[in-house]
Scaffold this motif. Structure first.
Motif, PDB file in Angstrom:
ATOM      1  N   PRO A 126       0.843  -1.193   0.000  1.00 20.69           N
ATOM      2  CA  PRO A 126       0.000   0.000   0.000  1.00 20.69           C
ATOM      3  C   PRO A 126       0.883   1.249   0.000  1.00 20.69           C
ATOM      4  CG  PRO A 126      -0.617  -1.494   1.780  1.00 20.69           C
ATOM      5  CD  PRO A 126       0.640  -2.019   1.182  1.00 20.69           C
ATOM      6  N   VAL A 127       0.404   2.322  -0.591  1.00 23.02           N
ATOM      7  CA  VAL A 127       1.186   3.555  -0.749  1.00 23.02           C
ATOM      8  C   VAL A 127       0.821   4.568   0.326  1.00 23.02           C
ATOM      9  CG1 VAL A 127       1.675   5.500  -2.283  1.00 23.02           C
ATOM     10  CG2 VAL A 127       1.381   3.199  -3.241  1.00 23.02           C
ATOM     11  N   LEU A 158       1.056  15.844  -6.079  1.00 26.72           N
ATOM     12  CA  LEU A 158       0.674  14.665  -5.296  1.00 26.72           C
ATOM     13  C   LEU A 158      -0.055  13.639  -6.160  1.00 26.72           C
ATOM     14  CD1 LEU A 158      -0.363  16.294  -1.900  1.00 26.72           C
ATOM     15  CD2 LEU A 158       1.778  15.127  -2.479  1.00 26.72           C
ATOM     16  N   ASP A 159      -0.852  14.105  -7.108  1.00 25.64           N
ATOM     17  CA  ASP A 159      -1.469  13.176  -8.060  1.00 25.64           C
ATOM     18  C   ASP A 159      -0.391  12.438  -8.857  1.00 25.64           C
ATOM     19  OD1 ASP A 159      -4.072  13.843  -7.307  1.00 25.64           O
ATOM     20  OD2 ASP A 159      -4.373  15.227  -9.001  1.00 25.64           O
ATOM     21  N   ALA A 160       0.647  13.166  -9.258  1.00 25.38           N
ATOM     22  CA  ALA A 160       1.753  12.553 -10.001  1.00 25.38           C
ATOM     23  C   ALA A 160       2.504  11.545  -9.129  1.00 25.38           C
ATOM     24  CB  ALA A 160       2.705  13.633 -10.519  1.00 25.38           C
ATOM     25  N   VAL A 161       2.655  11.856  -7.840  1.00 27.03           N
ATOM     26  CA  VAL A 161       3.300  10.920  -6.905  1.00 27.03           C
ATOM     27  C   VAL A 161       2.496   9.626  -6.835  1.00 27.03           C
ATOM     28  CG1 VAL A 161       3.878  10.497  -4.479  1.00 27.03           C
ATOM     29  CG2 VAL A 161       4.371  12.710  -5.494  1.00 27.03           C
ATOM     30  N   ALA A 162       1.189   9.741  -6.675  1.00 26.95           N
ATOM     31  CA  ALA A 162       0.330   8.559  -6.583  1.00 26.95           C
ATOM     32  C   ALA A 162       0.412   7.726  -7.860  1.00 26.95           C
ATOM     33  CB  ALA A 162      -1.113   8.972  -6.303  1.00 26.95           C
ATOM     34  N   ALA A 183      -1.352   1.549  -5.755  1.00 28.45           N
ATOM     35  CA  ALA A 183      -1.978   2.870  -5.684  1.00 28.45           C
ATOM     36  C   ALA A 183      -3.463   2.818  -5.347  1.00 28.45           C
ATOM     37  CB  ALA A 183      -1.763   3.629  -6.989  1.00 28.45           C
ATOM     38  N   LYS A 184      -4.104   1.663  -5.488  1.00 26.81           N
ATOM     39  CA  LYS A 184      -5.512   1.545  -5.102  1.00 26.81           C
ATOM     40  C   LYS A 184      -5.663   1.574  -3.586  1.00 26.81           C
ATOM     41  CE  LYS A 184      -7.056  -0.870  -9.191  1.00 26.81           C
ATOM     42  NZ  LYS A 184      -7.667  -2.053  -9.763  1.00 26.81           N
ATOM     43  N   ARG A 185      -4.577   1.405  -2.881  1.00 26.95           N
ATOM     44  CA  ARG A 185      -4.557   1.481  -1.413  1.00 26.95           C
ATOM     45  C   ARG A 185      -3.659   2.652  -1.037  1.00 26.95           C
ATOM     46  NH1 ARG A 185      -2.818  -4.320   0.260  1.00 26.95           N
ATOM     47  NH2 ARG A 185      -3.141  -3.511   2.355  1.00 26.95           N
ATOM     48  N   LEU A 186      -4.180   3.868  -1.228  1.00 30.81           N
ATOM     49  CA  LEU A 186      -3.421   5.111  -1.124  1.00 30.81           C
ATOM     50  C   LEU A 186      -3.783   5.877   0.140  1.00 30.81           C
ATOM     51  CD1 LEU A 186      -1.553   7.259  -2.477  1.00 30.81           C
ATOM     52  CD2 LEU A 186      -3.626   8.143  -3.604  1.00 30.81           C
ATOM     53  N   GLY A 187      -2.760   6.259   0.889  1.00 29.54           N
ATOM     54  CA  GLY A 187      -2.937   7.112   2.053  1.00 29.54           C
ATOM     55  C   GLY A 187      -1.991   8.293   1.979  1.00 29.54           C
ATOM     56  N   VAL A 188      -2.262   9.303   2.788  1.00 33.12           N
ATOM     57  CA  VAL A 188      -1.390  10.475   2.859  1.00 33.12           C
ATOM     58  C   VAL A 188      -1.266  10.876   4.321  1.00 33.12           C
ATOM     59  CG1 VAL A 188      -3.285  12.146   2.513  1.00 33.12           C
ATOM     60  CG2 VAL A 188      -0.935  12.789   1.912  1.00 33.12           C
ATOM     61  N   THR A 189      -0.077  11.319   4.682  1.00 33.99           N
ATOM     62  CA  THR A 189       0.146  11.866   6.012  1.00 33.99           C
ATOM     63  C   THR A 189       1.062  13.068   5.868  1.00 33.99           C
ATOM     64  OG1 THR A 189       0.722  11.324   8.311  1.00 33.99           O
ATOM     65  CG2 THR A 189       2.165  10.421   6.613  1.00 33.99           C
TER      66      THR A 189
END
Length: 192
Positions: A36-37, A103-107, A117-123
């Motif tokens: 997961p990302v 951030l979209d480009a990072v994902a 990327a279907k399991r994407l989180g951000v902190t």
């Protein structure tokens, strides 16, 4: 310091928004192709050793973690003489729209680089806490966010066009906000 044992960790580049090549610190478990990302958003001082260590901690826990240098176009925060100069010459010059696109480009990149990327989180921390809230309202594919402080209110301007509170009803994912009662920079009344 979190070691790199069992990790593929270090500075990388990837294609960001508008054809720009961005630097990031990435850490991922060796040999795991579907981790997961977690996007780790820097604090005001940039992608320094502590942010890199946080990224390695996520990777050690089984995540593909990446901390993009979201100030790269505006300058190097380590070169600022003091915090007022840092804010004036770099931080205040970073457009929210640029950050969301990056951030979209990072994902997107993470999904082609061994992350799921279907399991994407951000902190995010401080400046990145604010960005965490904004990204949770921006990306409908995001699964979760954790904001470690960061302003939730504020005066919009031409580059930072809104405050997180303006997007509360538009969040695409749950966000855990972690704030301190004694933090004078972010009033408890704003958080409540």
């Amino acid at each position: 310091v979190t070691p790199t044992d069992g990790l593929d960790a270090g500075v990388i580049t990837f294609p960001a928004s508008a054809g720009f090549t961005m630097n990031a610190y990435r850490a991922k478990p060796k040999g795991k192709a579907t981790a997961p990302v977690v996007i780790v958003v820097q604090e005001i001082f940039g992608v320094h050793e502590w942010i890199q260590d946080i990224t390695r901690r996520f990777a050690a826990a089984g995540y593909y973690a990446i901390a993009p240098d979201l100030y790269q176009r505006q300058g190097d925060p380590t070169k600022a003489a003091d915090i007022q100069t840092l804010f004036k010459t770099i931080v205040s010059q970073v457009p929210d729209a640029q950050v969301m696109a990056d951030l979209d480009a990072v994902a997107l990149f993470a999904g082609t680089d061994g992350g799921q990327a279907k399991r994407l989180g951000v902190t995010g921390f401080c400046w990145g806490g604010r960005i965490t809230w904004l990204y949770a309202a921006h990306n409908p594919k995001l699964k979760a966010g954790v904001a470690w402080y960061g302003r939730v209110t504020g005066q919009p301007n031409a580059l930072q066009t809104s405050a997180p509170i303006d997007h509360a009803a538009k969040l695409h994912a749950p966000v855990l906000g972690l704030y301190g009662d004694l933090d004078k920079g972010i009033p408890v009344a704003d958080v409540e």
